[in-house]
Design a protein around this motif. Structure first.
Motif, PDB file in Angstrom:
ATOM      1  N   LEU A   1     -48.772-115.192  37.707  1.00 46.12           N
ATOM      2  CA  LEU A   1     -47.890-114.103  38.130  1.00 46.12           C
ATOM      3  C   LEU A   1     -47.934-112.951  37.125  1.00 46.12           C
ATOM      4  O   LEU A   1     -48.067-111.779  37.515  1.00 46.12           O
ATOM      5  CB  LEU A   1     -46.472-114.642  38.276  1.00 46.12           C
TER       6      LEU A   1
ATOM      7  N   VAL B   1     -49.409-109.094  37.808  1.00 51.26           N
ATOM      8  CA  VAL B   1     -48.557-107.928  37.582  1.00 51.26           C
ATOM      9  C   VAL B   1     -49.157-106.989  36.530  1.00 51.26           C
ATOM     10  O   VAL B   1     -49.103-105.776  36.673  1.00 51.26           O
ATOM     11  CB  VAL B   1     -47.139-108.383  37.171  1.00 51.26           C
TER      12      VAL B   1
ATOM     13  N   ASP C   1     -39.180-104.877  42.524  1.00 53.71           N
ATOM     14  CA  ASP C   1     -39.771-106.157  42.932  1.00 53.71           C
ATOM     15  C   ASP C   1     -40.748-106.669  41.877  1.00 53.71           C
ATOM     16  O   ASP C   1     -40.801-107.868  41.597  1.00 53.71           O
ATOM     17  CB  ASP C   1     -40.499-106.013  44.271  1.00 53.71           C
TER      18      ASP C   1
ATOM     19  N   CYS D   1     -40.739-110.058  39.526  1.00 54.96           N
ATOM     20  CA  CYS D   1     -41.877-110.968  39.335  1.00 54.96           C
ATOM     21  C   CYS D   1     -42.097-111.262  37.854  1.00 54.96           C
ATOM     22  O   CYS D   1     -42.390-112.404  37.480  1.00 54.96           O
ATOM     23  CB  CYS D   1     -43.146-110.381  39.953  1.00 54.96           C
TER      24      CYS D   1
ATOM     25  N   LEU E   1     -38.323-115.544  44.120  1.00 55.81           N
ATOM     26  CA  LEU E   1     -39.224-114.470  44.530  1.00 55.81           C
ATOM     27  C   LEU E   1     -38.837-113.852  45.864  1.00 55.81           C
ATOM     28  O   LEU E   1     -39.095-112.666  46.096  1.00 55.81           O
ATOM     29  CB  LEU E   1     -40.671-114.974  44.582  1.00 55.81           C
TER      30      LEU E   1
END
Length: 145
Positions: free
Chosen positions: A18, A22, A69, A73, A98
């Motif tokens: 994750l 990102v 958002d 994350c 999430l």
């Protein structure tokens, strides 16, 4: 780290993935000039300095506003990579986090593996990243008889 695997090992790996998505950077090849931090350590440093948005890959911030958002994350990713497996959420809880079924997220604790050990064969530290690895690999064309 000690060779023990559990269901929380997958949660840790998911958290790393994750944070890689990102940031647009790989944990295994992450390097910051002058700092011996892993991607996890860098994310943790930015989180503690209230600068987590600096971790976000600029290509993710298009004309639509997804920053909240993406910051969520990062928060969930940091919860997944906490040092103690007991502090990590389960994958079902991660999914709820999430999808915003769980609105108030707990504060993450320090992740595991925040420092990156980089040394040469002689033991000296490197300050500059290498753009590629040197492998003595050849390409062989295999043909049937």
């Amino acid at each position: 780290m000690e060779g023990r695997f559990s269901e929380k090992s997958d949660v840790f790996s998911f958290g790393v993935l994750l944070l890689e998505i990102v940031s647009g950077k790989k944990n295994t090849s992450f390097h910051l000039q002058g700092l011996s931090l892993s991607l996890l350590g860098y994310a943790w440093k930015l989180w503690n300095e209230s600068m987590a948005q600096a971790l976000i890959d600029p290509t993710l911030l298009s004309e639509q506003n997804f920053e909240a958002d993406i910051l969520r994350c990062i928060h969930v990713g940091l919860l997944c990579v906490q040092e103690s497996a007991n502090c990590r959420p389960t994958m079902s809880i991660v999914l709820s986090m999430l999808t915003s079924e769980i609105v108030n997220l707990p504060t993450p604790k320090q992740p595991a593996f925040i420092e990156r050990e980089v040394s040469s064969p002689s033991g000296a530290s490197f300050d500059t990243p290498k753009p590629f690895s040197v492998n003595n690999v050849t390409i062989t064309s295999i043909e049937g008889r």
